[in-house]
Design a protein around this motif. Structure first.
Motif, short mmCIF file in Angstrom:
data_model
loop_
_atom_site.label_atom_id
_atom_site.label_comp_id
_atom_site.label_asym_id
_atom_site.label_seq_id
_atom_site.Cartn_x
_atom_site.Cartn_y
_atom_site.Cartn_z
N SER A 397 0.83 -1.21 0.00
CA SER A 397 0.00 0.00 0.00
C SER A 397 0.86 1.25 0.00
O SER A 397 2.08 1.20 0.15
N HIS A 398 0.21 2.38 -0.18
CA HIS A 398 0.91 3.66 -0.02
C HIS A 398 1.61 3.73 1.34
O HIS A 398 2.71 4.25 1.45
N ASP A 399 0.95 3.21 2.37
CA ASP A 399 1.54 3.31 3.70
C ASP A 399 2.84 2.51 3.81
O ASP A 399 3.73 2.86 4.57
N TYR A 400 2.97 1.41 3.05
CA TYR A 400 4.24 0.69 3.06
C TYR A 400 5.36 1.62 2.61
O TYR A 400 6.42 1.68 3.22
N VAL A 401 5.13 2.34 1.52
CA VAL A 401 6.15 3.26 1.02
C VAL A 401 6.40 4.36 2.06
O VAL A 401 7.56 4.69 2.35
N SER A 402 5.35 4.89 2.62
CA SER A 402 5.52 5.96 3.62
C SER A 402 6.32 5.47 4.82
O SER A 402 7.27 6.11 5.25
N ILE A 403 5.96 4.32 5.34
CA ILE A 403 6.64 3.81 6.54
C ILE A 403 8.12 3.60 6.26
O ILE A 403 8.97 3.91 7.08
N ASN A 404 8.43 3.10 5.07
CA ASN A 404 9.82 2.77 4.77
C ASN A 404 10.62 3.90 4.13
O ASN A 404 11.84 3.80 4.02
N ALA A 405 9.94 4.95 3.75
CA ALA A 405 10.65 6.05 3.10
C ALA A 405 10.80 7.26 4.00
O ALA A 405 11.75 8.01 3.88
N ASP A 406 9.88 7.45 4.91
CA ASP A 406 9.78 8.76 5.54
C ASP A 406 10.32 8.84 6.96
O ASP A 406 10.09 9.81 7.66
N TYR A 407 11.09 7.82 7.40
CA TYR A 407 11.31 7.78 8.84
C TYR A 407 12.21 8.89 9.36
O TYR A 407 12.15 9.23 10.52
N ARG A 408 13.05 9.47 8.48
CA ARG A 408 13.91 10.53 9.00
C ARG A 408 13.28 11.91 8.84
O ARG A 408 13.85 12.89 9.30
N SER A 409 12.14 11.98 8.13
CA SER A 409 11.58 13.29 7.85
C SER A 409 10.74 13.78 9.02
O SER A 409 10.53 13.07 9.98
N LEU B 311 12.81 -2.46 0.21
CA LEU B 311 13.35 -1.60 1.26
C LEU B 311 14.49 -0.73 0.74
O LEU B 311 14.61 0.44 1.10
N VAL B 312 15.34 -1.30 -0.11
CA VAL B 312 16.38 -0.48 -0.75
C VAL B 312 15.74 0.59 -1.63
O VAL B 312 16.10 1.77 -1.60
N LYS B 313 14.73 0.18 -2.40
CA LYS B 313 14.11 1.10 -3.36
C LYS B 313 13.35 2.23 -2.66
O LYS B 313 13.36 3.38 -3.14
N THR B 314 12.70 1.92 -1.56
CA THR B 314 12.01 3.01 -0.84
C THR B 314 13.03 3.93 -0.18
O THR B 314 12.79 5.14 -0.08
#
Lengths: 409, 409
Positions: A397-409, B311-314
């Motif tokens: 889902s979109h949330d998968y990308v958010s959880i794994n992409a946004d953690y430092r923001s 995980l790498v790609k995100t």
């Protein structure tokens, strides 16, 4: 977020005679959260484990393997979150050893009797001073009924704590099996990976326990995937304190062995499925069952090809019966002599494809109906043998990308 | 959206003597868009192709293989978008044959001289009547300078049309190599897959061309991944019209053979990289280079493990130097005897990890700087041999999920 998953209450979790648990806040990565868990096990406890096959395995995994084969008798587990102590080279191993040394000193044990576990960010140095400073509090807190606290203390990106418990009767005695697990994505920046700890007071020999931990893993944690990333730290440990008072189980082929096995597999499968239900961003729980393969290995390959496909997973997220994507995944799963003209595909009770093509009576509305459910079974029939295999996964889902992409923001 | 990718102009694309192209709107899935392309090839043209290894391959792929081995001399290609004619069983094969029959009749050829290609939704019936109704217009439109139209006519989820062209001198004659490709995700609901068509007027024998198409694919389309889903329809065809007037090339080991090979590989690689730059939702173009492996196969396994990891790609999408995820992917790539204590990891010129741990002088700010770029090279040194391999990929973004989840909404 989690799909049909609720945390158990403390009353649902039976204490296991011979197991005491202490939880503390060591401030390993963040302040004011439970991040350090100690299991203390009575003398005579037998333990067995299975670990990640990742060649880049974390320092604590390397030490666990060493201590389990040392034969000194495992009497304690030390688990930290917030740092995986993976990708840390020789220095990571030194720090993991120090955690065992300190726990052993506090508990009056030898270091080889302690198993260490870490989960969290990879490629960063374990703050061993903070871990050691927190250990006395965790040891001071040891008590038999802290399973819920322990489940909370090992959480990372998990949104729901994961614990399961059941009791059975063996030889007229009540036997308890209780366990906890953590995991949501396979690896994760400031957190990570899958850990599972199951304890029982059953009386069982080392060889039978070694077989049981493998059977339990194969029927549970080895059947799940969230994103296909094999972690550096995955660990599953089974402990038997020998306190239940029935005759010793030396083989899983006896009636009593089978009864214990069924309970341990059931608890482990409940924990493993909880990880998928709480998968990062998951909105659906998907069972992929592949039947009619020549052997289990090829059924697993096909099931994992489906379960790992980003295109299949996004289709589930969208409730979109775009089921050709499933056939495509079957086709590239690596069975060189697969005959596409034999394949059947079912979505729950809906017969989507037969003989490799769209089933003549399949209508999109049927697929649409099933795809809207929160739990869906994909069933593929290969028609080339009698083996079968099942894998559990979730959508992307979109949330998968958010959880794994946004953690430092 | 596409990463540093711009469509060429018609003037950039050299016509290939002996190749005429006709484009039409057949309304196969949507009205008023170019969705049917015909290539007409002069007599004497030699053709060779490589195709998907997916066992669930589409009907046109099956027919292409059949017609290429029939030896009748390939004289035409028919390409439709809007429907993949895959997962369509025996009926799909009948419809693909009809497309060849009709094109052959219009062009005065035998059906075995026509190669069919389809791209689009899987598991749905090809509207062959509409395709056949559109063929006369495509044939009537045949002209040598329609490469740009053809590139547009085979687009699906592509946001930028993909074409490349160059000229070289062989034996004092000017030789042209021009090609088009399509692809953005591997498979895609109302569209799909990767197609590549490269033509040259070079004079080259069948055996050398067979070798060349494999070398070109291995150096281009076999080095890319967007989402790891192997399509049912992937096809790459190389055509040589023999019109350039130089002495015939019968081996790629001659100077003239090498010159032609370099040009064909360069055009193919440019097309392949364009597919990645236009990957669904891509915001970054990533080169993954693995060196020091025992053989190319294990280098490719490691490179693809990195390139496929969600995980790498995100992390790339987030410009997050969460580089332990790359080490974890190296570890689970399937090299059983990998020694993690030997691994080096570079991000462009930044030395991130050495001896399997964080490099002592690596600082997060260095990784952060590189991760912000739109083009990044990941370099992994295994230190166990002399082989190397390169794979091109893109990041995994919210838009990837949107593009693949929301098409029916």
């Amino acid at each position: 977020m989690a799909v049909n998953l609720h945390a158990p209450s403390a009353a649902d979790l039976h204490a296991v005679p011979g197991v005491r648990i202490g939880v503390a806040m060591a401030g390993i990565r963040k302040a004011d959260r439970k991040d350090l868990v100690v299991f203390a096990l009575d003398e005579g406890t037998v333990a067995a484990g299975v670990f990640t096959r990742n060649r880049f395995c974390a320092a604590p995994v390397q030490l666990c393997r060493e201590h389990l084969t040392a034969g000194a008798g495992i009497r304690a587990l030390v688990v930290n979150t917030g740092n995986a102590n993976a990708g840390t080279g020789a220095d990571g191993l030194v720090r993991a050893r120090r955690s065992c040394d300190t726990a052993a000193r506090l508990l009056g044990l030898r270091p080889q009797q302690v198993l260490p576990f870490s989960t969290g960010v990879i490629l960063e140095t374990l703050p061993i001073d903070r871990l050691e400073a927190g250990l006395p509090a965790a040891v001071a807190a040891l008590r038999p009924d802290a399973w819920l606290d322990a489940a909370e203390g090992i959480m990372t990106t998990d949104t729901v704590l994961k614990a399961a418990s059941r009791q059975l009767s063996i030889g007229g005695r009540t036997v308890t099996v209780t366990g906890i697990a953590k995991g949501a994505g396979m690896i994760r920046p400031d957190m990570a990976t899958m850990l599972g700890f199951v304890a029982t007071d059953a009386v069982i020999g080392q060889a039978a326990l070694d077989a049981l931990v493998r059977e339990a893993a194969d029927g549970s944690f080895n059947c799940i995937t969230v994103d296909g990333d094999t972690s550096t730290n995955d660990s599953f440990v089974l402990m038997a304190t020998q306190r239940a008072g029935h005759a010793r189980i030396d083989t899983l082929d006896s009636a009593q062995g089978r009864a214990l096995r069924d309970a341990v597999v059931a608890v482990s499968a409940q924990l493993a499925q909880a990880i998928v239900r709480d998968g990062e961003g998951a909105t659906k729980f998907i069972t992929v069952r592949v039947e009619g393969g020549r052997d289990i290995a090829e059924c697993r390959r096909v099931a994992y090809a489906i379960a790992h496909s980003p295109l299949v997973k996004t289709a589930f997220f969208a409730s979109d019966p775009n089921l050709g994507r499933i056939l495509a995944a079957v086709g590239y799963a690596g069975i060189a002599d697969l005959d596409q003209g034999l394949i059947d595909l079912y979505l729950d009770d809906v017969h989507v494809a037969s003989q490799g093509g769209r089933h003549p009576r399949y209508e999109e509305a049927q697929g649409q109906r099933v795809m809207k459910q929160s739990e869906i079974t994909v069933r593929v029939l290969l028609h080339r043998g009698n083996a079968s295999s099942t894998v559990w996964t979730c959508d992307l889902s979109h949330d998968y990308v958010s959880i794994n992409a946004d953690y430092r923001s």
